[in-house]
Design an enzyme around this catalytic site. Structure first.
Site, PDB file in Angstrom:
ATOM      1  N   ASP A   1     -22.912  66.949 -83.905  1.00 15.19           N
ATOM      2  CA  ASP A   1     -23.628  65.799 -83.025  1.00 15.19           C
ATOM      3  C   ASP A   1     -22.249  64.932 -82.600  1.00 15.19           C
ATOM      4  O   ASP A   1     -22.204  64.449 -81.375  1.00 15.19           O
ATOM      5  CB  ASP A   1     -24.726  64.967 -83.329  1.00 15.19           C
ATOM      6  CG  ASP A   1     -26.005  65.767 -83.544  1.00 15.19           C
ATOM      7  OD1 ASP A   1     -26.231  66.692 -82.588  1.00 15.19           O
ATOM      8  OD2 ASP A   1     -26.963  65.549 -84.197  1.00 15.19           O
TER       9      ASP A   1
ATOM     10  N   LYS B   1     -33.314  66.515 -89.336  1.00 14.59           N
ATOM     11  CA  LYS B   1     -31.832  66.501 -89.614  1.00 14.59           C
ATOM     12  C   LYS B   1     -31.600  66.130 -90.871  1.00 14.59           C
ATOM     13  O   LYS B   1     -30.674  66.647 -91.542  1.00 14.59           O
ATOM     14  CB  LYS B   1     -31.215  65.821 -88.532  1.00 14.59           C
ATOM     15  CG  LYS B   1     -31.142  66.452 -87.236  1.00 14.59           C
ATOM     16  CD  LYS B   1     -30.188  65.552 -86.191  1.00 14.59           C
ATOM     17  CE  LYS B   1     -30.242  66.188 -84.819  1.00 14.59           C
ATOM     18  NZ  LYS B   1     -29.470  65.539 -83.755  1.00 14.59           N
TER      19      LYS B   1
END
Ligand code: ATR
Length: 271
Positions: A101, A65
Site C-alpha cells: 500500500d 489486513k
C-alpha cells in the site's frame, strides 16, 4: 491456471480482478483472479482453505489486513512496520505476507502526479489501518514535515511514537492542525465512507496544495470537492490502487506491469 483472489468484506465492487487481468494480458502470465467474500472473524479459515486447495496468492482489503499479517508464516519488513498485510503469496507451502500500500501511494504521488516528496510538507488526516501502511514509505522519501492529524489524537500519537526512529513525525488533533501550509494533504479517514463530515480548519487546504483522497469513486468526492473549491489540485486514490496492484503483480510474477494504460482506462469510468 494459477489462482489468485482479493479477500475482503464487502468485496463485490473490487477492481482488483480486472486490474490484474489487464496486467496479465500485457505479458504471458495465465492467471485466474477473483474476489473472495469472507465473513467477519472467518479470515484464517477461508485463507487456509484457499491456499490448501492450491491458491497461489491473495490481496487483502478491509477489514482483514491485520488478520492477513497474523495468518502468514513469513512477513516482510514492510509488512512488519505496518503490522498489516495486503498481500499473501504461497511460496512452496509457506505463506508470506507483504504490504504494497505504501509503495502504491508513493508511486502514485511521485510518478503519476509528479509530486516531489523530498522536502515536501505532508499532512495525513486519519490514524487508522489505512495510515499504518503508508507512514514508513512516506518517511523514506524524506519529507520536510510529516504531520498526522486525527480526531482521536491518542491514535496519532501512538503512530508517531512507533515510527519516530524513521524520521520527524508530528501528531495533532484535527482541530489543531498547524498553519503554515502543506504541499500534500492525504485524506485517509473513513469519514465520507460513513457519510460523516470531516471537521478540519479551513487553512489546511489552499491554492498550491495537492489534496489526495485514498478512496476513489463517490467516497472520495466530499473531501476532493471541498478541496477543489478552495483552489487545491485534487486526486482520488485510483492510482494508488493500480500501483499497489502492480507491486503485488511484480512480487508474484517477477514482472513489473505497465500501470499507465490500466489507470487511464479505469479513469474513464471514474472521472
Ligand atoms: P481504516 O482502516 O480505514 O483507517 P479505521 O481504523 O476505522 O479504518 O480508521 C478510520 C479513521 O477515520 C480513523 O482515523 C478515524 O478517526 P478516529 O480514530 O478518531 O476514530 C477517522 N474517522 C472516521 N470518521 C471520521 C469523522 N467523521 N471525522 C474525522 N475522522 C474520522
Amino acid at each position: 491456471m494459477d489462482r489468485y483472489v482479493v479477500i475482503g468484506n464487502p468485496i463485490s465492487h473490487s477492481l482488483s480482478p480486472e486490474i490484474h487481468a489487464a496486467f496479465a494480458s500485457q505479458g504471458a502470465e495465465a492467471i485466474a483472479y477473483s474476489t473472495l467474500l469472507v465473513p467477519a472473524g472467518e479470515f484464517a479459515a477461508y485463507a487456509r482453505k484457499f491456499f490448501d486447495e492450491g491458491g497461489k496468492g491473495a490481496n487483502i482489503t478491509l477489514p482483514f489486513k491485520v488478520d492477513a499479517f497474523q495468518f502468514a508464516q513469513e512477513t516482510s519488513p514492510r509488512a512488519r512496520l505496518a503490522g498489516a498485510a495486503n498481500f499473501l503469496a504461497n511460496r512452496g507451502g509457506v505463506i508470506a505476507a507483504d504490504n504494497t500500500d505504501g509503495l502504491g501511494l508513493v508511486a502514485d504521488l511521485t510518478r503519476n502526479l509528479g509530486v516531489q516528496l523530498r522536502g515536501a510538507r505532508v499532512l495525513i488526516l486519519g490514524a487508522g489501518g489505512a495510515v499504518r501502511g503508508v507512514v514508513a514509505p512516506l518517511l523514506e522519501m524524506a519529507p520536510a514535515r510529516l504531520v498526522i492529524a486525527n480526531r482521536t489524537v491518542a491514535k496519532a500519537q501512538e503512530l508517531a511514537m512507533q515510527f519516530q526512529t524513521l524520521g520527524a513525525i508530528e501528531a495533532v488533533p484535527l482541530a489543531a492542525i498547524p498553519a503554515g501550509g502543506f504541499d500534500v494533504v492525504v485524506n485517509a479517514t473513513s469519514s465520507s465512507t460513513r457519510g460523516e463530515a470531516l471537521d478540519i480548519p479551513a487553512h489546511v487546504i489552499a491554492r498550491g496544495t495537492l489534496a489526495y483522497d485514498m478512496a476513489y469513486g463517490p467516497s472520495a468526492r466530499a473531501f476532493l470537492d471541498r478541496a477543489g473549491a478552495a483552489g487545491a489540485r485534487t486526486s482520488d486514490g485510483l492510482g494508488m490502487l493500480v500501483e499497489q496492484a502492480a507491486e503485488s503483480f511484480r512480487l508474484w510474477h517477477g514482472r513489473t506491469p505497465q500501470t499507465a494504460p490500466v489507470l487511464a482506462a479505469l479513469r474513464r469510468r471514474f472521472p
